[in-house]
Design a protein around this motif. Sequence first.
Motif, PDB file in Angstrom:
ATOM      1  N   GLU A 136       0.663  -1.148  -0.109  1.00 37.76           N
ATOM      2  CA  GLU A 136       0.150   0.010   0.110  1.00 37.76           C
ATOM      3  C   GLU A 136       0.876   1.126   0.035  1.00 37.76           C
ATOM      4  O   GLU A 136       0.549   2.234  -0.307  1.00 37.76           O
ATOM      5  CB  GLU A 136      -0.781   0.042   1.135  1.00 37.76           C
TER       6      GLU A 136
ATOM      7  N   ILE B 107       1.053   3.404  -3.325  1.00 34.17           N
ATOM      8  CA  ILE B 107      -0.008   4.122  -3.821  1.00 34.17           C
ATOM      9  C   ILE B 107      -0.170   5.097  -2.945  1.00 34.17           C
ATOM     10  O   ILE B 107      -0.214   6.473  -3.454  1.00 34.17           O
ATOM     11  CB  ILE B 107      -1.220   3.681  -3.957  1.00 34.17           C
ATOM     12  N   LEU B 108       0.376   5.243  -1.733  1.00 34.85           N
ATOM     13  CA  LEU B 108       0.191   6.303  -0.782  1.00 34.85           C
ATOM     14  C   LEU B 108       1.386   6.883  -0.927  1.00 34.85           C
ATOM     15  O   LEU B 108       1.393   8.492  -1.183  1.00 34.85           O
ATOM     16  CB  LEU B 108       0.307   5.825   0.690  1.00 34.85           C
TER      17      LEU B 108
ATOM     18  N   ARG C 137       0.554   9.067  -4.278  1.00 38.21           N
ATOM     19  CA  ARG C 137      -0.239  10.194  -3.905  1.00 38.21           C
ATOM     20  C   ARG C 137       0.489  11.470  -3.428  1.00 38.21           C
ATOM     21  O   ARG C 137       0.508  12.849  -3.815  1.00 38.21           O
ATOM     22  CB  ARG C 137      -1.279   9.880  -3.167  1.00 38.21           C
TER      23      ARG C 137
ATOM     24  N   ARG D 298     -14.311  10.539  -6.979  1.00 40.41           N
ATOM     25  CA  ARG D 298     -14.816   9.055  -7.140  1.00 40.41           C
ATOM     26  C   ARG D 298     -16.421   9.173  -7.573  1.00 40.41           C
ATOM     27  O   ARG D 298     -17.029   9.544  -6.715  1.00 40.41           O
ATOM     28  CB  ARG D 298     -14.757   8.569  -5.949  1.00 40.41           C
TER      29      ARG D 298
ATOM     30  N   ARG E  73     -12.634  13.316  -2.416  1.00 44.68           N
ATOM     31  CA  ARG E  73     -12.099  12.838  -1.062  1.00 44.68           C
ATOM     32  C   ARG E  73     -10.543  13.419  -1.126  1.00 44.68           C
ATOM     33  O   ARG E  73      -9.820  13.527  -2.018  1.00 44.68           O
ATOM     34  CB  ARG E  73     -11.890  11.378  -1.198  1.00 44.68           C
TER      35      ARG E  73
ATOM     36  N   TYR F 156      -3.930   9.554   7.409  1.00 45.63           N
ATOM     37  CA  TYR F 156      -3.367   8.749   6.520  1.00 45.63           C
ATOM     38  C   TYR F 156      -1.771   9.094   6.430  1.00 45.63           C
ATOM     39  O   TYR F 156      -0.773   8.132   6.244  1.00 45.63           O
ATOM     40  CB  TYR F 156      -3.624   8.581   5.003  1.00 45.63           C
TER      41      TYR F 156
ATOM     42  N   ASP G 251     -12.368   7.278   1.893  1.00 49.44           N
ATOM     43  CA  ASP G 251     -12.101   6.027   1.702  1.00 49.44           C
ATOM     44  C   ASP G 251     -13.158   5.206   2.128  1.00 49.44           C
ATOM     45  O   ASP G 251     -13.889   4.236   1.220  1.00 49.44           O
ATOM     46  CB  ASP G 251     -10.768   5.458   2.484  1.00 49.44           C
TER      47      ASP G 251
ATOM     48  N   GLU H 113      -7.212   5.291 -11.296  1.00 50.01           N
ATOM     49  CA  GLU H 113      -7.232   3.806 -10.740  1.00 50.01           C
ATOM     50  C   GLU H 113      -8.896   3.363 -10.422  1.00 50.01           C
ATOM     51  O   GLU H 113      -9.760   4.461 -10.259  1.00 50.01           O
ATOM     52  CB  GLU H 113      -6.518   3.729  -9.426  1.00 50.01           C
TER      53      GLU H 113
HETATM   54  C1  IPM Z   1      -8.405   3.262  -1.889  1.00 49.12           C
HETATM   55  C2  IPM Z   1      -7.542   2.184  -1.081  1.00 49.12           C
HETATM   56  C3  IPM Z   1      -6.441   2.686  -0.527  1.00 49.12           C
HETATM   57  C4  IPM Z   1      -6.850   3.879   0.468  1.00 49.12           C
HETATM   58  C5  IPM Z   1      -5.463   1.612  -0.066  1.00 49.12           C
HETATM   59  C6  IPM Z   1      -5.094   0.515  -0.934  1.00 49.12           C
HETATM   60  C7  IPM Z   1      -4.422   2.126   0.711  1.00 49.12           C
HETATM   61  O1  IPM Z   1      -8.674   1.457  -0.268  1.00 49.12           O
HETATM   62  O2  IPM Z   1      -7.860   3.880  -2.980  1.00 49.12           O
HETATM   63  O3  IPM Z   1      -9.543   3.551  -1.610  1.00 49.12           O
HETATM   64  O4  IPM Z   1      -7.009   3.375   1.746  1.00 49.12           O
HETATM   65  O5  IPM Z   1      -6.993   4.860   0.118  1.00 49.12           O
END
Ligand code: IPM
Length: 368
Positions: A89, A92-93, A96, A106, A135, A142, A248, A279
Amino acid sequence: MKYHIAVVPGDGIGPEVAAQAQRVLCAVGDIFGHEFMCVPCPAGGAAIDKTGVPLPDETLQTCMKSDAVLFGAIGGPKWDALPGRLRPEQAILGLRSAMALFANLRPARIFPQLSAACPLKDSIIQGGLDILIVRELTGGIYFGDRGRSEDTANGKFAWDTEKYSWAEIERILKIGFQSAQKRRGRLCLVDKANVLESSRLWREVAESLRGCYPGVELSPMYVDNAAMQLVRNPGQFDVIVTSNLFGDILSDEASQITGSIGMLASASLGESGKPGLYEPIHGSAPDIAGTGKANPLAAILSSAMLLRYSLNLIGPADAVECAVEAALDAGWRTADIAGMDSTALKAAGKLIGTKKMGDEVLRHLKKN
Ligand code: IPM
Ligand code: MG
């Protein structure tokens, strides 16, 4: 025109769905006379296995230099025991954060073709469902201070911190207000201002901006109530703007109302002119990885968002979205959107897998 797209397939079903999105992107490029140079980049568990880290520097550099990033999904049980900073994870974090992608859009709407897959009663969704969740993506709990410790009074303990600055809140709220202006003019700020000081700051910032957007009706709502209202009367929502953690959670809930998380795309955007990341909101679904059953439509719809938001290619974006609708109109369904009809669909040969759904979208791609 020629565009550089960094493709991060990731883990589980990520590579399977990203491959279909990439095919669709290239095909729509051929139709409209654009070239998409797709550069594959390892990240997540796939990168851990190869290089020992979830986000190799080369992947980050390629993404930052690209015109846009197309992302699959990451994570899986194989890497669950790793310490936090080495988990998939973090890829992706890390992307971002390093790419300053603070705004995550979204959209959740019910495709009329899939209304049977919606788990809510007809009487609840008769007004339809068309929500945009905005979001915050690079702040809050986070990315706040976190840690673990141990002392004699408490034994082991751990903490995570929800911290937002005025500027961070203001820039995401502006995206919320502007999105509402372009849609039905309603903005719901979801928070927990009855308990959290950070939420009270969100409300203050929202109040300070309200006057700049006279056409937008702003209404705050506590997150527990919002979670309930989403299943009680989802038609009341237009744009929801909220923090990283609440966004989330609520976006997964909203996706289920639309019928399947396999249909929901997302765009993560930073300052204008900088590359965005696109994504599906679903995860890597390790349980069905490799079976060829995954629904590629969320990834394909993410490529449409990429065309629209990062490349400003509206015609091709519309063409991809229309092709998805046309494939649904023609009755093609992956297992997650089959609803109660799977036996009948199977008998009719309409229950299909990842690649065939990609084929069907490709078949329906055309210049309108
Ligand atoms: C999302 C996912 C991610 C998040 C995870 C994979 C870190 O759940 O993109 O919603 O929590 O942002
Ligand atoms: Mg999530």
